[in-house]
Design an enzyme around this catalytic site. Structure first.
Site, PDB file in Angstrom:
ATOM      1  N   ARG A  24       0.846  -1.198   0.000  1.00  0.00           N
ATOM      2  CA  ARG A  24       0.000   0.000   0.000  1.00  0.00           C
ATOM      3  C   ARG A  24       0.867   1.228   0.000  1.00  0.00           C
ATOM      4  O   ARG A  24       1.772   1.350   0.838  1.00  0.00           O
ATOM      5  CB  ARG A  24      -0.865   0.047   1.248  1.00  0.00           C
ATOM      6  N   SER A 116      -7.854  -1.227   0.574  1.00  0.00           N
ATOM      7  CA  SER A 116      -8.856  -1.494   1.607  1.00  0.00           C
ATOM      8  C   SER A 116      -9.538  -0.228   2.114  1.00  0.00           C
ATOM      9  O   SER A 116     -10.142   0.503   1.342  1.00  0.00           O
ATOM     10  CB  SER A 116      -8.202  -2.285   2.731  1.00  0.00           C
ATOM     11  N   HIS A 117      -9.369   0.051   3.397  1.00  0.00           N
ATOM     12  CA  HIS A 117     -10.089   1.166   4.021  1.00  0.00           C
ATOM     13  C   HIS A 117      -9.318   2.487   3.911  1.00  0.00           C
ATOM     14  O   HIS A 117      -9.787   3.505   4.412  1.00  0.00           O
ATOM     15  CB  HIS A 117     -10.329   0.830   5.489  1.00  0.00           C
ATOM     16  N   ASP A 288     -16.228  -1.646   4.255  1.00  0.00           N
ATOM     17  CA  ASP A 288     -15.119  -0.824   3.769  1.00  0.00           C
ATOM     18  C   ASP A 288     -15.019  -0.922   2.249  1.00  0.00           C
ATOM     19  O   ASP A 288     -15.820  -1.617   1.600  1.00  0.00           O
ATOM     20  CB  ASP A 288     -13.805  -1.198   4.471  1.00  0.00           C
ATOM     21  N   ASP A 290     -13.183  -2.392  -0.026  1.00  0.00           N
ATOM     22  CA  ASP A 290     -13.080  -3.658  -0.763  1.00  0.00           C
ATOM     23  C   ASP A 290     -13.979  -4.753  -0.189  1.00  0.00           C
ATOM     24  O   ASP A 290     -13.914  -5.903  -0.635  1.00  0.00           O
ATOM     25  CB  ASP A 290     -11.615  -4.136  -0.807  1.00  0.00           C
ATOM     26  N   ASP A 292     -14.284  -6.320   2.801  1.00  0.00           N
ATOM     27  CA  ASP A 292     -13.950  -7.398   3.730  1.00  0.00           C
ATOM     28  C   ASP A 292     -14.199  -7.015   5.186  1.00  0.00           C
ATOM     29  O   ASP A 292     -14.103  -7.852   6.075  1.00  0.00           O
ATOM     30  CB  ASP A 292     -12.511  -7.921   3.524  1.00  0.00           C
ATOM     31  N   ARG A 293     -14.510  -5.732   5.430  1.00  0.00           N
ATOM     32  CA  ARG A 293     -14.808  -5.321   6.806  1.00  0.00           C
ATOM     33  C   ARG A 293     -16.285  -4.982   6.959  1.00  0.00           C
ATOM     34  O   ARG A 293     -16.903  -4.513   5.996  1.00  0.00           O
ATOM     35  CB  ARG A 293     -14.034  -4.054   7.169  1.00  0.00           C
ATOM     36  N   THR A 357      -1.688 -10.215  13.926  1.00  0.00           N
ATOM     37  CA  THR A 357      -2.619  -9.386  13.158  1.00  0.00           C
ATOM     38  C   THR A 357      -2.461  -9.639  11.658  1.00  0.00           C
ATOM     39  O   THR A 357      -1.349  -9.655  11.147  1.00  0.00           O
ATOM     40  CB  THR A 357      -2.332  -7.910  13.478  1.00  0.00           C
ATOM     41  N   GLU A 376     -11.058 -10.475  13.656  1.00  0.00           N
ATOM     42  CA  GLU A 376     -10.107  -9.483  14.138  1.00  0.00           C
ATOM     43  C   GLU A 376     -10.899  -8.316  14.725  1.00  0.00           C
ATOM     44  O   GLU A 376     -12.014  -8.030  14.276  1.00  0.00           O
ATOM     45  CB  GLU A 376      -9.253  -8.967  12.984  1.00  0.00           C
ATOM     46  N   SER A 378     -10.463  -5.407  14.160  1.00  0.00           N
ATOM     47  CA  SER A 378     -10.508  -4.318  13.193  1.00  0.00           C
ATOM     48  C   SER A 378     -11.669  -4.467  12.202  1.00  0.00           C
ATOM     49  O   SER A 378     -11.535  -4.135  11.036  1.00  0.00           O
ATOM     50  CB  SER A 378      -9.180  -4.247  12.451  1.00  0.00           C
ATOM     51  N   LYS A 389     -11.683 -12.323   5.113  1.00  0.00           N
ATOM     52  CA  LYS A 389     -12.801 -11.853   5.918  1.00  0.00           C
ATOM     53  C   LYS A 389     -13.855 -11.321   4.954  1.00  0.00           C
ATOM     54  O   LYS A 389     -13.534 -10.973   3.814  1.00  0.00           O
ATOM     55  CB  LYS A 389     -12.343 -10.801   6.913  1.00  0.00           C
TER      56      LYS A 389
HETATM   57  C1  G1P Z   1      -5.010  -3.366   9.987  1.00  0.00           C
HETATM   58  C2  G1P Z   1      -5.756  -4.120  11.068  1.00  0.00           C
HETATM   59  C3  G1P Z   1      -5.652  -5.612  10.835  1.00  0.00           C
HETATM   60  C4  G1P Z   1      -6.147  -5.952   9.435  1.00  0.00           C
HETATM   61  C5  G1P Z   1      -5.423  -5.094   8.403  1.00  0.00           C
HETATM   62  C6  G1P Z   1      -5.988  -5.307   7.006  1.00  0.00           C
HETATM   63  O1  G1P Z   1      -3.638  -3.715  10.016  1.00  0.00           O
HETATM   64  O2  G1P Z   1      -5.267  -3.774  12.339  1.00  0.00           O
HETATM   65  O3  G1P Z   1      -6.392  -6.292  11.808  1.00  0.00           O
HETATM   66  O4  G1P Z   1      -5.933  -7.306   9.149  1.00  0.00           O
HETATM   67  O5  G1P Z   1      -5.544  -3.723   8.734  1.00  0.00           O
HETATM   68  O6  G1P Z   1      -7.347  -5.004   6.933  1.00  0.00           O
HETATM   69  P1  G1P Z   1      -2.514  -2.782  10.724  1.00  0.00           P
HETATM   70  O7  G1P Z   1      -2.637  -1.423  10.106  1.00  0.00           O
HETATM   71  O8  G1P Z   1      -2.870  -2.754  12.165  1.00  0.00           O
HETATM   72  O9  G1P Z   1      -1.211  -3.460  10.440  1.00  0.00           O
HETATM   73 ZN    ZN Z   2     -10.670  -4.100   3.454  1.00  0.00          ZN
END
Ligand code: G1P
Ligand code: ZN
Length: 566
Positions: A24, A116-117, A288, A290, A292-293, A357, A376, A378, A389
């Protein structure tokens, strides 16, 4: 028509390391000459140079720059000898749908164009994620191999003239260096909807949404936050479950998510929260970018902790047809996720696995038949129906439980807490802090773990006219050994356990794109029902103070307040 492949010279970029979930970076980084091509070439080269006969799935969350990169991926797959690319229409396919497509079509892996988010748009972030043949995010050894290749890459292969229209569902055959190459454009929504119908009982959910015999229908509200789940929400909730169109907001995917963070939490999903309060909705969900959340909400946007969602689904799994057929084998949670689910597992005799994580750590456990449900803190929960997820799955799982038990979200939660007690949980994020200071703070915490200097230390605070005292019982650096293959991952955060079983966790985020983000996770346990309705932030305030004292976070990173609390 014959297409020719070209080998182009390039030079390595030394920052192409995967984070918790893919590479990313800001869009502008990916726009550097050869930056994107390098990374895609390294993904393809990591597949052992043996791509003949290979099928790859290509999807993404529709964010800015995704169409351009999808085109590049197709041109490079063609030039690298991939046999077939299965791509979602306009390269839009949610992360869970990609995982499903890889499994359904027996593909060798998939490339997901998503951050993702993270924010989107020309000034936002972009991301490339690689999933392996079981549909799961690439595990550490695969990620390390790609990273090693990025450090030495000197050329990449591309077929620049191969233009493929991916707007409509179609199958196209090309000849590339005398080899056949196929691009199949699919409607990923249809496949996914069919699959969800096998997992859940849509009829029973429909009754919840259209109750009769004196029962008003459950009022619910869903937000796609202008991300990829819009078309899935339309098909599943509006068409299949026949909910009224007013139940879904922000379901038109946009490239920049309206300039907002497509991150479902109480800070960023404000439109959903506002609408739910106005309409007095009983159930809400936000996904979110994509897909998955999922953030789950009860009456008038009552917040449900994702850690509780995992525990509640585990406790109520038999109301979900999929788990009726396939009894839960075990449950996985990431280390910082609250231990609410541990209590359910203990009572029900279910094995519980704790992993670092990142969803990539669940894939092996699912393949080995050790776990069938994972989560998770998150906002990610999912099962072994795929290897990611799955946000929509979470909403359907909750709805199935509400429909079967004929209870509200709050009632389900209260009955759950009455049985198991309540784990209060919160996460503080300190975003974009000075990297050296964050590293120093973590090093000091790690030193305390080694020397044991904090053990037995007591911290007392006046809170709501009472004195609250915490005593440190243990302090450890979290290392993980994968039970399926013995692989060890070290240094995945620092855990501080108190004698009353409260817990503090510190770790550095690996999804951010600027400087360093500190995550501080705080959890305590309450067994007294008269305390269950207390405000989470108020309950955890003294423990937050302990965490700040032990870590000296304010001193190290110079921030008094977190950027975000979830
Ligand atoms: C964050 C979340 C983690 C999740 C990831 C991808 O990662 O904490 O649980 O799997 O986004 O969605 P982090 O930024 O903490 O490494
Ligand atoms: Zn995502």
């Amino acid at each position: 028509m014959q297409f020719t492949c070209y080998t182009k010279s390039t030079r390595p970029f030394l920052d192409q390391r995967h984070g918790t979930s893919g590479l990313r970076k800001p869009v502008t980084m990916f726009q550097q000459e050869n930056y994107t091509e390098n990374f895609i070439q390294c993904i393809l080269s990591s597949l052992d140079g043996c791509l003949t006969g290979t099928t790859l799935v290509l999807g993404g969350d529709g964010r800015y720059y995704g169409r351009k990169v999808a085109d590049t991926v197709i041109k490079m797959c063609a030039a690298n000898g991939v046999r077939r690319v299965i791509v979602g229409k306009q390269a839009i396919m949610s992360t869970p749908a990609v995982s499903y497509a890889i499994r359904k079509y027996g593909a060798n892996g998939g490339i997901i164009l998503t951050a993702s988010h993270n924010a989107g748009g020309p000034l936002g972030d972009f991301g490339i994620k690689f999933n392996i043949a079981n549909g799961a995010p690439a595990p550490d050894h695969a990620v390390d191999k790609i990273h090693d290749l990025t450090k030495n890459i000197l050329e990449y292969r591309i077929c620049p003239e191969l233009d493929c229209d991916i707007h409509i569902v179609s199958k196209k055959e090309f000849m590339v260096n005398s080899r056949p190459f196929e691009v199949e454009v699919i409607d990923p929504v249809e496949d996914y909807v069919e699959y969800m119908k096998n997992i859940f009982n849509f009829k029973s959910i429909q009754t919840l949404l259209q109750r009769s015999n004196g029962h008003p229908p459950m009022k619910f509200m869903i937000s796609s936050m202008l991300g990829v789940t819009g078309p899935y929400v339309r098909r599943i909730f509006l068409e299949e479950l026949k909910a009224s169109p007013g139940c879904a907001i922000d379901i038109h995917p946009t490239e920049d998510f309206g300039g907002r963070y497509p991150d479902p939490n109480m800070t960023y999903a404000i439109d959903l929260i506002k609408t739910m309060k106005e309409k007095e909705s009983d159930f809400g969900a936000a996904f979110d970018a994509d897909g998955d959340r999922c953030m789950t909400l009860g009456h008038k946007a009552y917040f449900v902790s994702p850690s509780d969602t995992l525990a509640v689904i585990t406790a109520n799994a038999t109301y979900i047809p999929y788990f009726k057929k396939n009894a839960i084998k075990g449950v996985g949670r990431s280390m910082p996720t609250s231990r609410a689910v541990d209590r359910v597992c203990k009572k029900k005799g279910i094995d519980l696995y704790e992993v670092p994580t990142g969803w990539k750590y669940f894939g092996n456990l699912m393949d080995a038949g050790l776990v069938s449900l994972c989560g998770e803190e998150s906002f990610g929960t999912g099962s072994d129906h795929i290897r990611e997820k799955d946000g929509i799955w979470v909403a359907l799982a909750w709805m199935s439980i509400l429909a079967a038990r004929k209870l509200t979200v709050e009632e389900v939660l209260h009955r759950h807490w009455n049985t198991y007690g309540r784990n209060f949980f919160t996460r503080y994020d300190y975003v974009s802090c000075d990297t050296a200071s964050c590293n120093k703070m973590m090093e000091d915490l790690e030193k305390m773990c080694i020397t044991g200097s904090m053990v037995d230390e007591q911290f007392s605070f006046q809170h709501n006219s009472c004195t609250v005292t915490f005593t440190v019982a243990e302090m450890d650096v979290y290392d993980y050994e994968d039970p399926t293959n013995g692989t060890v991952v070290e240094n995945q955060g620092v855990c501080i356990l108190m004698t009353d079983d409260s817990r503090i966790v510190f770790r550095l985020s690996r999804t951010g794109t600027s400087n360093t983000t500190v995550r501080m996770y705080i959890e305590s346990y309450e067994s007294d029902p008269s305390m269950f309705d207390r405000d989470t932030q108020d309950v955890l305030k003294p423990l937050v103070e302990v965490a700040l004292k032990i870590s000296k976070l304010r001193e190290y990173i110079g921030r008094q307040e977190p950027t975000l609390i979830t």
